[in-house]
Design an enzyme around this catalytic site. Structure first.
Site, PDB file in Angstrom:
ATOM      1  N   GLY A  23     -12.647  -4.215  37.289  1.00 21.64           N
ATOM      2  CA  GLY A  23     -13.578  -4.169  38.167  1.00 21.64           C
ATOM      3  C   GLY A  23     -13.483  -5.148  39.357  1.00 21.64           C
ATOM      4  O   GLY A  23     -13.471  -4.887  40.525  1.00 21.64           O
ATOM      5  N   SER A  58     -11.592   7.506  30.116  1.00 22.42           N
ATOM      6  CA  SER A  58     -10.712   7.065  29.139  1.00 22.42           C
ATOM      7  C   SER A  58      -9.956   8.009  28.127  1.00 22.42           C
ATOM      8  O   SER A  58     -10.861   9.186  27.994  1.00 22.42           O
ATOM      9  CB  SER A  58     -11.364   6.261  28.121  1.00 22.42           C
ATOM     10  OG  SER A  58     -10.572   5.673  27.472  1.00 22.42           O
ATOM     11  N   GLY A  78     -19.750  -3.128  37.777  1.00 24.48           N
ATOM     12  CA  GLY A  78     -18.948  -4.248  36.904  1.00 24.48           C
ATOM     13  C   GLY A  78     -17.852  -4.837  37.404  1.00 24.48           C
ATOM     14  O   GLY A  78     -16.612  -5.021  36.986  1.00 24.48           O
ATOM     15  N   ALA A  79     -18.202  -5.119  38.887  1.00 22.48           N
ATOM     16  CA  ALA A  79     -17.127  -6.035  39.633  1.00 22.48           C
ATOM     17  C   ALA A  79     -16.757  -7.554  39.485  1.00 22.48           C
ATOM     18  O   ALA A  79     -16.066  -8.373  40.010  1.00 22.48           O
ATOM     19  CB  ALA A  79     -17.125  -5.624  41.035  1.00 22.48           C
ATOM     20  N   ASN A  80     -17.580  -8.047  38.256  1.00 21.42           N
ATOM     21  CA  ASN A  80     -17.662  -9.469  38.144  1.00 21.42           C
ATOM     22  C   ASN A  80     -15.976  -9.853  37.032  1.00 21.42           C
ATOM     23  O   ASN A  80     -16.113 -11.053  36.835  1.00 21.42           O
ATOM     24  CB  ASN A  80     -18.767  -9.906  37.472  1.00 21.42           C
ATOM     25  CG  ASN A  80     -18.910  -9.435  36.175  1.00 21.42           C
ATOM     26  OD1 ASN A  80     -19.363  -8.024  36.226  1.00 21.42           O
ATOM     27  ND2 ASN A  80     -18.982 -10.091  35.220  1.00 21.42           N
ATOM     28  N   THR A  81     -15.408  -9.091  36.579  1.00 22.27           N
ATOM     29  CA  THR A  81     -14.278  -9.220  35.736  1.00 22.27           C
ATOM     30  C   THR A  81     -13.645  -8.126  35.601  1.00 22.27           C
ATOM     31  O   THR A  81     -13.876  -6.910  35.701  1.00 22.27           O
ATOM     32  CB  THR A  81     -15.176  -9.353  34.171  1.00 22.27           C
ATOM     33  OG1 THR A  81     -14.168 -10.108  33.344  1.00 22.27           O
ATOM     34  CG2 THR A  81     -15.463  -8.158  33.616  1.00 22.27           C
ATOM     35  N   GLY A  82     -12.310  -8.600  35.247  1.00 17.72           N
ATOM     36  CA  GLY A  82     -11.394  -7.439  34.659  1.00 17.72           C
ATOM     37  C   GLY A  82     -11.014  -6.432  35.809  1.00 17.72           C
ATOM     38  O   GLY A  82     -10.936  -6.852  36.884  1.00 17.72           O
ATOM     39  N   TYR A 128     -18.443   6.156  21.904  1.00 19.32           N
ATOM     40  CA  TYR A 128     -17.659   5.699  22.931  1.00 19.32           C
ATOM     41  C   TYR A 128     -16.870   6.993  23.735  1.00 19.32           C
ATOM     42  O   TYR A 128     -17.082   7.174  24.817  1.00 19.32           O
ATOM     43  CB  TYR A 128     -16.738   4.426  22.523  1.00 19.32           C
ATOM     44  CG  TYR A 128     -15.972   4.203  23.903  1.00 19.32           C
ATOM     45  CD1 TYR A 128     -16.532   3.351  25.030  1.00 19.32           C
ATOM     46  CD2 TYR A 128     -14.616   4.432  23.823  1.00 19.32           C
ATOM     47  CE1 TYR A 128     -15.780   3.040  26.069  1.00 19.32           C
ATOM     48  CE2 TYR A 128     -13.824   3.933  24.961  1.00 19.32           C
ATOM     49  CZ  TYR A 128     -14.282   3.290  26.087  1.00 19.32           C
ATOM     50  OH  TYR A 128     -13.504   2.970  27.094  1.00 19.32           O
TER      51      TYR A 128
END
Length: 309
Positions: free
Chosen positions: A34, A161, A28-32, A189
């Site tokens: 990550g 979390s 998930g390194a494409n945003t936020g 979640y």
């Protein structure tokens, strides 16, 4: 006692760390979080694999990282691996591709995840939070064991979390797939984030002796795309919460701390928040039998043959 806190950012907690010659992979390194995690790992000299579902978004994030570095990060330090955690077959393919590169993996940051209010199923029929947040990462990590072992000293970091406080898991692990219970987005979640921590603890118990250490963390409450699918009332509440939220650089700090601090080079089975060791937030994560049982159930659900047990 660490000198870092909830106000520390990812660059501060990794200052002075030299990751030259190290290979890292961030899901998930494409945003936020990550993207920030990938950026700072590369800034410290690591070669970073950006494991993402969407190639176009990953390439855009890569260019942003390189352009913002003012020459400190080269394009050669970042590459892309397609990873769709919604499909176990796709996860297996991604792991095979990475292994074909014959690259020792020193740092694995399992960061990707979803948080949605509606009930949704993965391609394999699993409740989406469990399927993507837990099972996808469970299978991916286990399939990369040889790459982690080849590093001769590796760290696995699970982004969990404090939402695990909403979890409804029982010691008997009843109805993991939400087939009998009335569905709740928040509770499912929470279940998946508790599973992240239980997986991290059991993985560390199994593989710390081989030099692969796993830790989990709560990054904090951050304004990222994770909440993009939430209801309008939830998002409006988020607007009022903005002054209390962490920035993305501060949110990524605990991931960087767990991944790069010399203090945890050979320590695992821990839980972090605000760049500090914290007491585990759920009793099931301290239950070795429950963690082992979840491991076995996860092997069954992902059809993973655990030949190294």
């Amino acid at each position: 006692m660490t000198r870092f806190s909830r106000r520390s950012n990812a660059e501060q907690v990794s200052e002075g760390v030299d990751l030259s010659g190290k290979n890292a992979l961030v899901t998930g390194a494409n945003t936020g979080l990550g993207q920030e995690t990938a950026r700072v790992l590369a800034l410290r000299g690591a070669h970073v694999t950006m494991a993402c579902r969407n190639r176009a978004k990953a390439m855009e994030a890569k260019q942003e990282i390189v352009d913002s570095s003012v020459g400190k990060i080269s394009e050669a330090q970042l590459d892309f691996l397609e990873l769709d955690l919604n499909s176990l077959a796709a996860v297996r393919t991604s792991a095979e591709v990475f292994k074909e590169w014959q690259r020792p993996l020193h740092l694995l940051i399992n960061n990707a995840g979803i948080m949605i209010p509606m009930e949704r199923r993965t391609e394999d029929g699993f409740e989406a939070h469990m399927g993507i947040n837990h099972l996808g990462h469970f299978l991916f990590t286990n399939l990369l064991l040889d790459s982690l072992s080849a590093a001769k000293g590796a760290r696995v970091v699970m982004v969990s979390s404090s939402a695990m406080g909403m979890a409804t898991l029982t010691p008997q692990l009843q109805d993991l797939n939400w087939e009998s219970r009335k569905f709740s987005g928040f509770r499912s979640y929470g279940d998946s984030k508790l599973m992240n921590l239980m997986f991290s603890n059991e993985f560390n118990r199994r593989y710390a002796g081989e030099g692969i250490f796993a830790n989990a963390l709560h990054p904090g409450v951050i304004a990222t795309e994770l909440a993009r699918d939430q209801s309008i009332p939830f998002m409006l509440l988020g607007v009022f919460m903005l002054p209390l939220m962490k920035t993305v650089p501060r949110g990524a700090a605990t991931s960087l701390y767990a991944a790069t601090s010399p203090d945890y080079e050979q320590r695992g089975g821990l839980f972090f928040s605000d760049c500090r060791e914290k007491k585990v937030l759920h009793k099931l994560a301290q239950d070795e039998d429950a963690c082992a049982a979840l491991w076995q159930r996860s092997c069954q659900m992902t059809d993973f043959a655990d030949n190294r047990s």
